[in-house]
Structure formats: structure tokens, C-alpha cells
Design a protein around this motif. Structure first.
Motif, PDB file in Angstrom:
ATOM      1  N   THR A 108       0.837  -1.194   0.000  1.00 29.19           N
ATOM      2  CA  THR A 108       0.000   0.000   0.000  1.00 29.19           C
ATOM      3  C   THR A 108       0.872   1.243   0.000  1.00 29.19           C
ATOM      4  OG1 THR A 108      -0.144   0.213   2.418  1.00 29.19           O
ATOM      5  CG2 THR A 108      -1.762  -1.215   1.329  1.00 29.19           C
ATOM      6  N   SER A 162       0.305   5.899  -0.420  1.00 28.88           N
ATOM      7  CA  SER A 162      -0.636   7.011  -0.487  1.00 28.88           C
ATOM      8  C   SER A 162      -1.189   7.201  -1.908  1.00 28.88           C
ATOM      9  CB  SER A 162       0.045   8.297  -0.029  1.00 28.88           C
ATOM     10  OG  SER A 162      -0.770   9.424  -0.282  1.00 28.88           O
ATOM     11  N   GLU A 163      -2.450   7.592  -1.986  1.00 27.75           N
ATOM     12  CA  GLU A 163      -3.038   7.929  -3.292  1.00 27.75           C
ATOM     13  C   GLU A 163      -2.310   9.106  -3.928  1.00 27.75           C
ATOM     14  OE1 GLU A 163      -7.131   8.696  -2.495  1.00 27.75           O
ATOM     15  OE2 GLU A 163      -7.698   6.576  -2.416  1.00 27.75           O
ATOM     16  N   LYS A 164      -1.610   9.901  -3.102  1.00 18.37           N
ATOM     17  CA  LYS A 164      -0.889  11.074  -3.599  1.00 18.37           C
ATOM     18  C   LYS A 164       0.609  10.811  -3.723  1.00 18.37           C
ATOM     19  CE  LYS A 164      -4.230  14.299  -1.555  1.00 18.37           C
ATOM     20  NZ  LYS A 164      -4.411  15.446  -0.612  1.00 18.37           N
ATOM     21  N   GLN A 217       1.887   5.108  -8.988  1.00 17.75           N
ATOM     22  CA  GLN A 217       0.463   5.309  -9.266  1.00 17.75           C
ATOM     23  C   GLN A 217      -0.075   4.107 -10.058  1.00 17.75           C
ATOM     24  OE1 GLN A 217      -1.747   7.674  -8.312  1.00 17.75           O
ATOM     25  NE2 GLN A 217      -0.141   8.653  -7.068  1.00 17.75           N
ATOM     26  N   SER A 235      -0.142   6.645   4.766  1.00 18.75           N
ATOM     27  CA  SER A 235      -1.176   7.545   4.243  1.00 18.75           C
ATOM     28  C   SER A 235      -0.717   8.997   4.190  1.00 18.75           C
ATOM     29  CB  SER A 235      -2.442   7.436   5.116  1.00 18.75           C
ATOM     30  OG  SER A 235      -2.216   7.994   6.397  1.00 18.75           O
ATOM     31  N   LYS A 270      -7.034   6.486   2.513  1.00 20.52           N
ATOM     32  CA  LYS A 270      -6.761   7.030   1.173  1.00 20.52           C
ATOM     33  C   LYS A 270      -5.447   6.474   0.623  1.00 20.52           C
ATOM     34  CE  LYS A 270      -9.488  11.224   1.896  1.00 20.52           C
ATOM     35  NZ  LYS A 270      -9.520  12.702   1.862  1.00 20.52           N
ATOM     36  N   GLN A 321      -3.489   3.495  -1.957  1.00 19.02           N
ATOM     37  CA  GLN A 321      -3.536   2.579  -3.090  1.00 19.02           C
ATOM     38  C   GLN A 321      -3.196   1.177  -2.576  1.00 19.02           C
ATOM     39  OE1 GLN A 321      -1.529   4.046  -6.803  1.00 19.02           O
ATOM     40  NE2 GLN A 321      -0.685   5.585  -5.389  1.00 19.02           N
TER      41      GLN A 321
END
Length: 304
Positions: A175, A177-179, A184, A238, A259, A261
């Protein structure tokens, strides 16, 4: 030669078996809700009645003699059978309040607790989940001393006094962070090694979780933090560019909340295997049969 059974107080044998099982007068006294002098006195009485030495001093503890080993092997299974037979005669009603204590790993606690909380067929029974001790020896000792009804832990147990059954299979994923400023949607092996990581240790072995399940030797990674808690690792990931591994079952719930991935690892891994472990003395107990069946039903329901 041993004395005839009609000349021996059979209650002394139960205390002897407890000392033999725990290999400690102090632990046996605690398990029997007695005192160390009382247990020592009982052993002396039994030794005198048998005309045999049962335990000798070894360092700061005790060790059974060959006579004690023979006696325990002969009478131990008989006492377990008697306990099972008596327990089996007792009825079990879920409408009578009872709390079961179950040792679990962090993933199992987070998976099972919500299922128990929303189960309408629990009656007046409660299941109290506790994190399993770090060492397997501690876990088995607590099960033996009936401080917990059963355990759900990583890996199986090979011991004549315990029964194990496969409970749940999971897979580790990665996992971030989405940012995340680089990763990505997917992660390559080179990105995996170039990134910073949270290192999660298996509670029982102390080994890094991802190292334990990887099918290939892993190179050195950039470790920025060590955690015993997966939730703590996810929280760190995160709010940074750190990567954290987690069981797939946990990521499905907590990745959206944090939030994150949830990505497939860029190399092959073995599955995470959880096993249910219980002492054989509870095998035929109606209450324990209900507990085991209930937990298996809940995890099966979750998998559907």
C-alpha cells in the motif's frame, strides 16, 4: 513396583499431572488455584505412597524422573478422557451468559470483531479477542492453563496436546498514499527497492512479514520505520511516500479510509496462513465446539 490404586489418593495424581505438564510447581499452583507449599506437600505425599522419586532439582527448576515420565504417559490420557466425558455431560445453552477468550493476530482481530458484533445468533455469549503472545511457547502455555479458550495464529502447531485446523488464507499486498509522487496504479520491482518502507514484524517470529512470505530472496530496502501494528504502518503510509505491506483482507477495508492505493507486489509470495489452535482437552466440550463452529461459520460467511 507402584502401590495398588486403592491405596493411593487419586486426587494426588491430578496435581502430579499438572506439575508434570507445566514442569513447574509454581505454575501448577497458580493453575490449580493453590499455593506452592501445598503442591510441594502433595508431591511428597504421592512420592511416599508410590515409594518413588518423581521430580529432581535441576538448576532453579525441576525435572521429571523416568518414573514420572512413565506414570504421566500411562495416566495422562485417562484423566483427559474423564474430563472430556464429564464436560460432555454438561449442557451448553447460548442464552446463559458466557465469555470466551480467543487469542488472535491483528488481522484476525480486525476481521472477526465486526462479524461478532453484528451476529444476531450469539445469544448471551461474548467472544473476547486478545492479541496472541509473541512466542508460541507462551501461547501454548496459556492455552494449557486455560487462560484462553483457543487461538487463531500464523502457522500450525505440531504438539501432541493440541489440535490445529486451517482457518483462513490471505495474501500480502503493498500500500502507498493515493498522492504518492512516483507510484500510481502499479509498482515495479525497481520502484519497490527505490522506495522507503515501513517494516512490519511477525509477532511470533520477529521476522519481517514480507521477508517471511517472499518466494525470492529480497535485497536490502530503505527502512524508515519499524512497526508491530499494521494499522500504524498504514497510517504512516497515508501521510508520506512510505510503502507498507498489509493483508489483502485488511486493505479492502482500510485502504479507502486511509486514502491508500492497494497494489500487487512485484514478486511472488506465499499466502498468509492462519490456523485455529486448541487444547485437546476441549475437543468434546459442547461449549468449545460451539465456539469453534461459530468462528468457522463467521469466516466462511466473510469469504462468500
Amino acid at each position: 513396583m507402584f502401590m495398588s490404586s486403592n491405596q493411593i489418593d487419586l486426587n494426588l495424581l491430578r496435581v502430579f499431572l499438572e506439575v508434570y505438564r507445566l514442569n513447574s510447581i509454581t505454575l501448577a499452583a497458580e493453575a490449580l488455584d493453590s499455593t506452592q507449599p501445598a503442591v510441594s506437600g502433595i508431591l511428597k505425599r504421592l512420592s511416599k505412597q508410590l515409594g518413588q522419586t518423581l521430580f529432581i532439582r535441576e538448576g532453579r527448576g525441576i525435572a521429571p524422573t523416568n518414573v514420572a515420565v512413565q506414570l504421566a504417559n500411562d495416566i495422562g490420557p485417562l484423566y483427559v478422557g474423564v474430563d472430556n466425558a464429564l464436560d460432555n455431560l454438561k449442557s451448553f445453552d447460548i442464552q446463559h451468559p458466557r465469555t470466551f477468550n480467543v487469542f488472535v493476530t491483528e488481522p484476525m482481530m480486525l476481521l472477526l470483531q465486526p462479524l461478532v458484533d453484528t451476529d444476531s445468533t450469539m445469544g448471551a455469549c461474548r467472544i473476547n479477542f486478545q492479541l496472541a503472545p509473541n512466542a508460541q511457547t507462551q501461547l501454548l502455555e496459556k492455552l494449557s492453563r486455560q487462560q484462553s479458550d483457543l487461538a487463531i495464529d500464523f502457522g500450525s502447531v505440531n504438539h501432541p496436546s493440541y489440535q490445529t485446523k486451517h482457518f483462513h488464507r490471505d495474501q500480502l499486498i503493498i500500500t502507498c498514499s493515493e498522492k504518492h509522487n512516483i507510484i500510481q496504479g502499479e509498482i515495479s520491482l525497481s520502484q519497490f527497492y527505490e522506495a522507503e518502507h515501513v517494516r512490519l514484524k511477525m509477532r511470533r517470529t520477529g521476522v519481517d512479514g514480507i521477508t517471511a512470505v517472499s518466494k525470492i530472496p529480497l535485497k536490502e530496502r530503505q527502512i524508515m520505520a519499524d512497526c508491530d501494528s499494521i494499522i500504524s504502518g498504514l497510517a504512516l503510509a497515508s501521510n508520506s511516500n512510505i510503502l507498507c505491506v498489509a493483508p489483502r483482507s485488511m486493505s479492502l477495508v482500510y485502504a479507502p479510509l486511509f486514502k491508500l492505493q492497494a497494489l500487487t507486489l512485484p514478486f511472488a509470495t506465499h499466502p498468509l496462513e492462519h490456523y485455529m489452535i486448541w487444547h485437546k482437552r476441549t475437543e468434546k466440550s459442547k461449549a468449545h465446539q460451539w465456539l469453534r463452529n461459530k468462528l468457522f461459520a463467521l469466516i466462511t460467511q466473510k469469504a462468500i
